[in-house]
Scaffold this active site. Structure first.
Site, short mmCIF file in Angstrom:
data_model
loop_
_atom_site.label_atom_id
_atom_site.label_comp_id
_atom_site.label_asym_id
_atom_site.label_seq_id
_atom_site.Cartn_x
_atom_site.Cartn_y
_atom_site.Cartn_z
N GLU A 1 36.16 40.84 39.14
CA GLU A 1 37.56 41.23 39.34
C GLU A 1 38.45 40.59 38.27
OE1 GLU A 1 38.62 40.78 43.50
OE2 GLU A 1 36.96 42.06 44.14
N GLU B 1 41.97 32.39 43.76
CA GLU B 1 40.83 33.05 44.42
C GLU B 1 40.75 34.48 43.89
OE1 GLU B 1 41.02 33.87 48.58
OE2 GLU B 1 43.17 33.54 48.76
#
Lengths: 649, 649
Positions: A458, A449
Site C-alpha cells: 500500500e 500504519e
C-alpha cells in the site's frame, strides 16, 4: 440425519453418505438407508450387466435402456438431495479392447445424461487406471462442456508409495494417485465441475503428501469398513492418523461416505445384540448394518472443538478473493475504519512499541522536562493517536502529537474525538497528505500504519520517504522495518475463481484472501525489506528478488496455482506485528494473506526446485509487482509494466 | 548494393550488413560502408564508456546524454534503411552487482528509446548470459509492450556442445545456446517483435541441431571474419557445412552481417594488391577492408539455383495460414476449380489408376464386349471424367460414365464440357449429392477426389460410405485407401499468427499452409486410415490414435508449436498420391500441409518422448478432431466437442 451441529459451521461435511449396490428398487434403497441414519446414498443407476454392444439392434431405434425404473420412482427433491449417481465401474475408456472402449463411451454418456435428467447434484466416476487416461479424460471433458450444474466426482484412491528410489526417477509410472488426478484434470483444463472423491485406505501416505489434497477440489472421502480398527468392546474405530485426517475433511467441507460390508459385528456382546434387537422391535425397523460406522463418524464430528470466534467471523471470507485496498488513491469509508479499529491486538502492539521508544528517548530523570514530538502520519479516525497517548501515560512521558491525515472525512471524526477526549492541548490535527505537508517542527517519533498484506503493497515506503523530511536525524520510525514473504501453494478453488473471469487482467492481479482450502507446499521466504528512516544516498524502492523453493521429498508432485504472500513488521526493537504463518501475531484480524496467481499452474516434481522471481517496479505515478517462474519451467513475466495491477501514487 | 537478384525472390536476404565500432561520425561510418558495397551497418548508438551512475547529477535534471550527435546527422530514410542499432554490450541486467544492474536497465531503456525515436527497423541486443536471464528478459519485455514497429534482435551464439553425457542430465546448466533463446522468449511470451541474430562460429553443431533454428524467428546471421577459411589464392571462403548453412539462411530471408577485422589480406599477391590500388585510385575511394568477405557472400548468393516455377508460384503462400475448404457445406467457386484442374500430375495419377483397374476388371478378350460402369462421385467441372475416358481409350476398354455432382454451378459447366467433347453417349450427368442419389444401376468403379490435406478431413469417408450403396460387391473404389500423417514442428511464425487473434477458436483450428519456416523435429507417423469399399459390420468412422515421437538426441531441446499433417492415398494398387514429405508425389500442387497448433507450445528435452493423442469424432451433423499432448507435459484436450473447428456433414 446430520452428524451434528457446530456453532456457525454450515458446511456440507455434516452430511454422511453410504455407497450401495445396484438395486432395481431405488425407493427401498433410499428409505432403508435414510432411516438407518445416512443422509444420502451413492448408488449405481444402471444394471451392471448392461453393455451397449449386446443390445440387439432390431432396426427399431426405440429400444428402451435398462435404467432402474423411471424418474417417477422418486420425487425430484429426493433425487437431488439424497442420491449421488455411481457410474458403472466396468467402464474402461483406455482399454486396448476397442469394443469395450466404445461400449464404455456410450454407457458413460448415457448414464450421465440420465443423472443429469434427474438433477442429481453429483455423479461418482470410476477411478482412472493410472496416468494413461487420455480417452477417458477426452470423453469426460466433452461431457463437462455441456453439463448442467452437476458435479463429477472422480474417484481416486488415496495412496502414494513411500519408495524414495521410485520417486527419484522422473519417468516412472507413478503409483502416486495424485498424478492420476493431475493428468486427468489437466486434460480437462481444470474444469470447475470436475472434483474428487478420495478412497481412504487402511494405510495412509505421509502428512506432507496428504496435505496436497487440501488445496484440491475434494468433495467426498469414501471410508471403507475394512479401514476401521476394532476397539476393546468390538466396535469400529479409526487410527489416530485417520482420525486427524477425517477431522481435516470436516474442516474443509468434505463429506464422508461409508462403503463396504459390516465387518465388526462378531464380537458384539449378547446383551448388546439383545438390546439392539429390542430396539429394532420397538421401532419396527431394522438397525442399519453400517450404523456402528456411522455412529463412530458422528462421534468424531461431535468431538471437534467449536470454532473460535474469530474463525467463525471469518468463515464467509474463506477462499474469497478481494481486491486490495488503494488507500492512497481512494479515501477509505467509515465502515472500513470501524472494522480495522476493532483490532485491539494490533493497537496493543503499537502502544508497546511507542512505550519502548519513549523510554529509550527520554530517561526517567527528564520525564517531566522533555516533551517528545510524535507524529501520527495517516491518523485516520485516531486509533494510533489514542495508543500513543496511552503509551505516554503508561510511561509518564510528556507528549506533543501531530495527527496528519489526508482523508478529509476522517479528519472530521478526528476533530470530534480530540474534543470529546479533551486532547486539544496535546494533539494538533493536520489535514494534509504527509508527502507534501510543511511541518512547523521536526518529530522525535513517526508512527504510521500503512502496511498492506504484502507489507509495502500500500506504498508505505513511498509515503514514509516523503514524511522523513520532518523526522529528526536521530528520530524513530514505528514501524522501523517490514519484510514481505511468499510461499507456493496449491489452491485450485482460487485458481478457478481467477480463471472464471476469462481475461489476462485477473490473472495478473494480486488478491487479498482468507486462505483456507490451500496446501502450503514449502516454508515461506522473505522477499523485500524496507527500513525507516532511510538515509542511504541512492534511495530506491525498486527491488528484485530470486527465490528457490524446495518442496519436501515425501510430498510427491504437487501443483502450484500461485504464491501466497504475507508480511512481518518490526514496530520497534522486539515488538513486531505480522501475518507470516509461523510468526503471525495471534488474534489479529486486520490482514488476510495476499495471493499472486499463476496464469498456468506449475506442476513441481520431487527434487526439482521452484524458482520464483519477484520485482517491485516504480514509475512516476504508480508502483507495481512483476513475477515469473523460471524452474521447473518458464512462465511469462506477469504484469509487465503494471498493465493489469498497480498501486497509484 | 544487393548481393544479387533471384527471379521471383524478393526476400531481405539479398541485403548484407556489416557490424561496426562506435564512431561519433555516423555519416562517415555509413558513407564508407555503403560505398564499400554493404547495404546496412550494425552500429553502436551510444558511447561505450557511458554509465548512468557516473553522470554527475548537479541537481538540474536536464543533463544531455552522450548520444552520437543529433538525429539530424542522417536523414530519416538513412536511419531507417541503413542503420541497425547495436545496444551497448557492457550491459548486464543479471549481474550480482546492483549498480551495474541498475545502470544496465537505464542504459538499455535510453538506447532503445533513442533508436525508436530514429525509426530504426531493428536493434541488436547483447546476448543473454546463459539461461539465467530473468531480469534482462523482464526489462526487454517491458520495452516490448510499448515499442513501435522496431524489431529487437537478440544476439545468440550458434553453439551446442556435442557432449552426450551432459545432455543426459536434465538439470545441467546447458551450453546449448538455443536454451538461452528459449528461456528469454518464454519470459517475453513469444513476443512477435523479439527475434534472433545468430553469431556464426567456426565450428557448427549437428544438422539436426541447426535445423531447429529454421522454425525460429531468425532475422540475421552474423558471420565473423575468423569463421572464414582461406582458399588457395589467399581469399576468404567458408567450409562446405557453412556454405550450406548460409544458403539455408538465404532461403529463409535471413540477412547476413559481416563482423570482425580483415584477416585474409596477408597472402594476397602483389599484382592483385597493385590492381586493387589502381582501382582505388581510379575510383578515388578506398576499397572496403571487408570487401573480399562480402564478395564471397555475394558469390554464394549468386551461385544458388533459381527457384523452380512451382516454388516461385507458391512464394506468396509460404507460412500463410488458410482455413481449410468445406466443400461439402459450401459450393466451390469457379476460380477454385480452375486452380485445382491445372494440377496435371494429380490427374495423370488418376488416369494410371483407372487404367490398371480397367485392365484388372476386363480381360483383353472381353475388351470390346464388356462395358464397365464407372461413376465419378464429386465430378466438379469434369477433370476426373476426362481422365477416366482417356484411361478407357488408352486401354481400349468400353466405358459408361455417370458424373455425379452436388454443386449445381459446376453441373452447368459439366454439361457444356460433355457437349463440347461429344461425350453425350458415354457420360450421364447427375445433379445430386452422392449420399442421397438413387442410382439406376451399380458401378464397377467409383472414382472420387474428396481428399483434403489431412486425407479424411473433407469427409471423404462419410461421402464414400454413402456412395457405396451403388458399387457392385466386387467393385473398386479409387482411391482405395488413404492415411493421414502428423509430425511435430517448430513454427514460431505460425504460432504467433494464430496467437495474434487472441482467442481460443483460432488455437483450436487446423489450417492449410505452405510450410516453409518450420523445423520438422521427427519423422511423420500415420494417424488414421480409411479403406473403401468398407463392408465391415461395425462401420464407424470415429478414430483414436496415440503416437509417440522421439526427437533425435543430437537435436537438443526443441519447441513444438504444433503438428504438421499430411496424407498419402493409394488410388489403386501401386498408384499412390500424397503430400507426406518422404512419400510426396513430385510437382503436385493441389494440397499444402495442414497445421494443428498447440495453445501452449511444448518444449521437448532430448530423450524425453512427445506423446500425442488424436481423435476423429463424429456427430449427427459434423465431424471434428480433438488432440492433446500427454508427455513431456499434459496439455488440455483441444477442440472439445468440435467447439472451435469442425467440418459440416
Amino acid at each position: 440425519m446430520p452428524l451434528g451441529q457446530r456453532a456457525g459451521d454450515k458446511s456440507d461435511s455434516r452430511y454422511c453418505g453410504v455407497e450401495t449396490e445396484f438395486d432395481d428398487d431405488m425407493p427401498q434403497v433410499l428409505a432403508s438407508n435414510i432411516s438407518g441414519g445416512f443422509d444420502f446414498v451413492v448408488a449405481p443407476l444402471m444394471d451392471p450387466t448392461y453393455r451397449p454392444s449386446l443390445v440387439k439392434s432390431d432396426g427399431s431405434s426405440a429400444s428402451v435402456l435398462p435404467f432402474a425404473g423411471s424418474d417417477l420412482i422418486l420425487s425430484p427433491s429426493q433425487w437431488s438431495s439424497h442420491v449421488v449417481g455411481k457410474i458403472s465401474s466396468w467402464i474402461d475408456l483406455d482399454s486396448e479392447d476397442e469394443v469395450l472402449r466404445i461400449d464404455s463411451e456410450i454407457a458413460l454418456k448415457q448414464e450421465i445424461a440420465w443423472a443429469s435428467h434427474l438433477s442429481l447434484q453429483a455423479c461418482l466416476l470410476p477411478p482412472p487406471r493410472g496416468t494413461s487416461c487420455g480417452n477417458y479424460a477426452r470423453c469426460v471433458n466433452q461431457i463437462l462442456q455441456g453439463l448442467n450444474n452437476m458435479q463429477l466426482w472422480l474417484r481416486v484412491p488415496l495412496e502414494k508409495p513411500d519408495d524414495d528410489a521410485m520417486d527419484a526417477s522422473p519417468n516412472h509410472l507413478s503409483g502416486d494417485s495424485w498424478e492420476w488426478w493431475n493428468s486427468f484434470r489437466l486434460l480437462c483444463e481444470h474444469h470447475s465441475q470436475l472434483s474428487i472423491a478420495l478412497d481412504i485406505l487402511s494405510s495412509l501416505p505421509s502428512a506432507n503428501s496428504l496435505g496436497r489434497w487440501f488445496g484440491e477440489p475434494v468433495r467426498a472421502a469414501i471410508v471403507h469398513t475394512n479401514t476401521f480398527l476394532t476397539n476393546a468392546r468390538g466396535y469400529p474405530c479409526l487410527s489416530k492418523r485417520h482420525q486427524r485426517l477425517i477431522t481435516g475433511f470436516f474442516n474443509h467441507s468434505i463429506q464422508i461416505v461409508i462403503s463396504g460390508k459390516l465387518l465388526h459385528s462378531i464380537t458384539m456382546g449378547i446383551s448388546e445384540l439383545a438390546a439392539n434387537h429390542a430396539e429394532n422391535d420397538v421401532e419396527g425397523i431394522h438397525r442399519h448394518p453400517l450404523r456402528s460406522y456411522l455412529d463412530y463418524v458422528g462421534y468424531l464430528y461431535q468431538r471437534m472443538d467449536p470454532l473460535p470466534e474469530q474463525e467463525r467471523f471469518e468463515l464467509g471470507y474463506r477462499d474469497f478473493l478481494q481486491s486490495p485496498l488503494q488507500p492512497l488513491m481512494d479515501n477509505l469509508e467509515a465502515q472500513t475504519y470501524e472494522t480495522f479499529e476493532k483490532d485491539t491486538v494490533k493497537y496493543i502492539q503499537y502502544q508497546r512499541a511507542v512505550c519502548k521508544a519513549l523510554l529509550d528517548r527520554v530517561p526517567d530523570e527528564k520525564a517531566s522536562s522533555v516533551t517528545t514530538v510524535l507524529m501520527v502520519v495517516g491518523a485516520g479516525r485516531g486509533p494510533l493517536v489514542r495508543a500513543s497517548l496511552q503509551a505516554a501515560e503508561e510511561t509518564g512521558r510528556r507528549l506533543k502529537v501531530y495527527a496528519v491525515e489526508k482523508n478529509p472525512n476522517a479528519v472530521v471524526t478526528l476533530h470530534s474525538l480530540v474534543k470529546l477526549e479533551g486532547w486539544e492541548n496535546i494533539v494538533t490535527i493536520i489535514s494534509s497528505d504527509m508527502r507534501c505537508w510543511d511541518a512547523p517542527e521536526k518529530a522525535d517519533i513517526l508512527v504510521s500504519e500503512l502496511l498492506g498484506s504484502f507489507g509495502d503493497n500500500e506504498l508505505s515506503p513511498e509515503c514514509l520517504d516523503g514524511a522523513q523530511r520532518f523526522l529528526k536525524q536521530d528520530g524513530i520510525s514505528i514501524p522501523s522495518s517490514y519484510t514481505s514473504f511468499i510461499q507456493p501453494v496449491t489452491a485450485s478453488k482460487l485458481y478457478n475463481d481467477v480463471k472464471s473471469h476469462k481475461d489476462l487482467v485477473h490473472f495478473e492481479t494480486a488478491y487479498v484472501v482468507k486462505l483456507h482450502s490451500v496446501a502450503r507446499l514449502a516454508p515461506s521466504q522473505p522477499v523485500f525489506t524496507f527500513t525507516h528512516p532511510n538515509y542511504s544516498t541512492n534511495k530506491n524502492n525498486q527491488r528484485y528478488k530470486k527465490l528457490r523453493f524446495e518442496i519436501p521429498a515425501d510430498t510427491g508432485s504437487a501443483m502450484v496455482h500461485g504464491l501466497a504472500g504475507y508480511f512481518d513488521a518490526t514496530l520497534y526493537k522486539d515488538v513486531h506485528l505480522g501475518i507470516e504463518p509461523t510468526l503471525a501475531t495471534p488474534n489479529m484480524f486486520s490482514w488476510f494473506a495476499i495471493f499472486f496467481p499463476l496464469r498456468t499452474p506449475v506442476c513441481v516434481q520431487p527434487g526439482s526446485p521452484l524458482d520464483v522471481h519477484f520485482w517491485r517496479c516504480c514509475g512516476s505515478s504508480k508502483v507495481w509487482y512483476e513475477w515469473c517462474i523460471t524452474s521447473p519451467c518458464q512462465s511469462p513475466i506477469n504484469n509487465s509494466n503494471g498493465r493489469s495491477y498497480w498501486v497509484g501514487l
